[in-house]
Design a protein around this motif. Structure first.
Motif, short mmCIF file in Angstrom:
data_model
loop_
_atom_site.label_atom_id
_atom_site.label_comp_id
_atom_site.label_asym_id
_atom_site.label_seq_id
_atom_site.Cartn_x
_atom_site.Cartn_y
_atom_site.Cartn_z
N SER A 81 1.95 -4.37 6.89
CA SER A 81 1.22 -5.22 7.84
C SER A 81 -0.24 -4.81 7.86
O SER A 81 -0.60 -3.70 7.47
N ILE A 82 -1.10 -5.70 8.35
CA ILE A 82 -2.54 -5.44 8.32
C ILE A 82 -2.90 -4.18 9.12
O ILE A 82 -3.73 -3.38 8.69
N GLY A 83 -2.24 -3.95 10.25
CA GLY A 83 -2.51 -2.75 11.04
C GLY A 83 -2.18 -1.48 10.28
O GLY A 83 -2.95 -0.51 10.30
N LYS A 84 -1.04 -1.47 9.59
CA LYS A 84 -0.66 -0.30 8.80
C LYS A 84 -1.58 -0.11 7.60
O LYS A 84 -1.88 1.02 7.21
N LEU A 85 -2.02 -1.22 7.02
CA LEU A 85 -2.95 -1.12 5.89
C LEU A 85 -4.28 -0.51 6.33
O LEU A 85 -4.84 0.34 5.65
N TYR A 86 -4.77 -0.95 7.50
CA TYR A 86 -6.01 -0.37 8.02
C TYR A 86 -5.84 1.13 8.24
O TYR A 86 -6.70 1.93 7.86
N ARG A 87 -4.73 1.53 8.85
CA ARG A 87 -4.51 2.96 9.14
C ARG A 87 -4.42 3.77 7.85
O ARG A 87 -4.94 4.88 7.78
N ARG A 88 -3.78 3.22 6.85
CA ARG A 88 -3.67 3.92 5.57
C ARG A 88 -5.06 4.14 4.97
O ARG A 88 -5.37 5.24 4.50
N GLN A 89 -5.88 3.11 4.98
CA GLN A 89 -7.23 3.24 4.42
C GLN A 89 -8.11 4.16 5.26
O GLN A 89 -8.91 4.92 4.71
N ASP A 90 -7.94 4.11 6.59
CA ASP A 90 -8.67 5.04 7.47
C ASP A 90 -8.35 6.49 7.10
O ASP A 90 -9.23 7.34 7.04
N GLU A 91 -7.09 6.74 6.84
CA GLU A 91 -6.62 8.10 6.59
C GLU A 91 -7.14 8.66 5.27
O GLU A 91 -7.37 9.86 5.15
N ILE A 92 -7.35 7.80 4.29
CA ILE A 92 -7.86 8.30 3.00
C ILE A 92 -9.37 8.19 2.90
O ILE A 92 -9.95 8.53 1.87
N GLY A 93 -10.02 7.69 3.96
CA GLY A 93 -11.48 7.70 4.01
C GLY A 93 -12.17 6.46 3.47
O GLY A 93 -13.39 6.47 3.29
N THR A 94 -11.44 5.38 3.20
CA THR A 94 -12.05 4.16 2.70
C THR A 94 -12.97 3.59 3.78
O THR A 94 -12.50 3.25 4.86
N PRO A 95 -14.27 3.48 3.53
CA PRO A 95 -15.19 3.07 4.59
C PRO A 95 -15.11 1.60 5.00
O PRO A 95 -15.43 1.27 6.14
N TYR A 96 -14.69 0.72 4.07
CA TYR A 96 -14.69 -0.72 4.40
C TYR A 96 -13.40 -1.38 3.92
O TYR A 96 -12.97 -1.16 2.77
N CYS A 97 -12.81 -2.18 4.79
CA CYS A 97 -11.67 -3.01 4.44
C CYS A 97 -12.10 -4.46 4.56
O CYS A 97 -12.80 -4.83 5.50
N VAL A 98 -11.67 -5.27 3.61
CA VAL A 98 -12.00 -6.69 3.61
C VAL A 98 -10.69 -7.46 3.74
O VAL A 98 -9.81 -7.33 2.88
N THR A 99 -10.57 -8.22 4.82
CA THR A 99 -9.35 -8.98 5.07
C THR A 99 -9.57 -10.45 4.73
O THR A 99 -10.46 -11.10 5.27
N VAL A 100 -8.76 -10.94 3.81
CA VAL A 100 -8.75 -12.36 3.45
C VAL A 100 -7.66 -13.00 4.29
O VAL A 100 -6.49 -12.61 4.19
N ASP A 101 -8.05 -13.95 5.15
CA ASP A 101 -7.09 -14.55 6.08
C ASP A 101 -7.01 -16.06 5.88
O ASP A 101 -7.65 -16.61 4.98
N VAL A 102 -6.23 -16.72 6.71
CA VAL A 102 -6.05 -18.16 6.60
C VAL A 102 -7.37 -18.90 6.74
O VAL A 102 -7.63 -19.89 6.04
N GLU A 103 -8.25 -18.41 7.62
CA GLU A 103 -9.57 -19.04 7.78
C GLU A 103 -10.38 -18.98 6.49
O GLU A 103 -11.24 -19.83 6.25
N SER A 104 -10.13 -17.98 5.66
CA SER A 104 -10.86 -17.84 4.40
C SER A 104 -10.70 -19.07 3.52
O SER A 104 -11.61 -19.42 2.76
N LEU A 105 -9.55 -19.73 3.63
CA LEU A 105 -9.29 -20.93 2.83
C LEU A 105 -10.20 -22.08 3.27
O LEU A 105 -10.55 -22.93 2.46
N ASP A 106 -10.59 -22.08 4.54
CA ASP A 106 -11.44 -23.15 5.06
C ASP A 106 -12.92 -22.81 5.02
O ASP A 106 -13.73 -23.64 4.60
N ASP A 107 -13.28 -21.60 5.44
CA ASP A 107 -14.71 -21.27 5.55
C ASP A 107 -15.27 -20.48 4.37
O ASP A 107 -16.46 -20.20 4.31
N GLY A 108 -14.40 -20.09 3.43
CA GLY A 108 -14.89 -19.37 2.26
C GLY A 108 -15.47 -18.01 2.59
O GLY A 108 -16.33 -17.51 1.88
N ALA A 109 -14.99 -17.38 3.67
CA ALA A 109 -15.49 -16.07 4.11
C ALA A 109 -14.30 -15.14 4.35
O ALA A 109 -13.15 -15.57 4.38
N ALA A 110 -14.59 -13.88 4.51
CA ALA A 110 -13.57 -12.89 4.85
C ALA A 110 -14.19 -11.92 5.85
O ALA A 110 -15.39 -11.92 6.09
#
Length: 196
Positions: free
Chosen positions: A127-156
């Motif tokens: 899940s997105i929450g667990k993915l964020y926590r995993r990346q936080d724990e290994i020090g990844t400074p930025y996470c980019v989430t592609v969501d349903v709105e991305s299909l409409d607005d072309g952003a993330a």
């Protein structure tokens, strides 16, 4: 010295070897290793200063300084707050729904674009929450989430590790935005929208 969680320990040793090394080398090789000091009019064997620092302890200090545990929404969050330039992975691309092929395709394409400018990874294994926590724990400074709105607005949405604040950025601008943030060429402006 550095105060590790287990106590003080040496990071770098600095030994004043005096003239011992060059004198011993002169004795063993028969070659004179002295310099002429014009001020004193004498030949002098220089002293050797020997600094010694291991990379393992230096890395351990970065990890010890960056490691933090905090409470977020009644759960423990483990985070490795290391400078983005030192983080092995600079950005992780996460599709909000892994069962939506169009989101996965956009997220994978964005991962490829990011890999051209920074070390990036793709993950859809939880899940997105667990993915964020995993990346936080290994020090990844930025996470980019592609969501349903991305299909409409072309952003993330870019999420910053330390503050957990987010900003919406056009997909085409994300690689340069992440590269600028990692390189310190741009300040984090959580909440700013850049969808052009």
């Amino acid at each position: 010295e550095y105060e590790f969680p287990i106590g003080w320990s040496e990071l770098e040793g600095i030994a004043n070897r005096t003239d011992f090394d060059l004198t011993a080398h002169t004795t063993g090789s028969g070659k004179r290793l002295a310099i002429f000091d014009e001020a004193s009019g004498e030949h002098v064997v220089p002293y050797v200063i020997e600094p010694a620092m291991g990379v393992d302890r230096a890395v351990l200090t970065v990890l010890a300084d960056g490691y933090a545990e905090e409470q977020v929404a009644n759960e423990k969050r483990v985070v490795l707050r290391i400078r983005p330039g030192l983080a092995p992975i600079k950005a992780a691309v996460l599709p909000l729904l892994r069962n939506r092929p169009e989101l996965v395709a956009r997220a994978r394409a964005l991962t490829g674009d990011l890999k051209r400018v920074v070390a990036a990874t793709y993950d859809d294994t939880a899940s997105i929450g667990k993915l964020y926590r995993r990346q936080d724990e290994i020090g990844t400074p930025y996470c980019v989430t592609v969501d349903v709105e991305s299909l409409d607005d072309g952003a993330a949405t870019i999420r910053e590790r330390d503050t957990m604040t987010q900003e919406r950025v056009a997909l085409g601008l994300i690689p340069q935005r992440i590269a600028d943030l990692v390189g310190g060429r741009s300040a984090w402006e959580g909440g700013r929208s850049a969808t052009r």
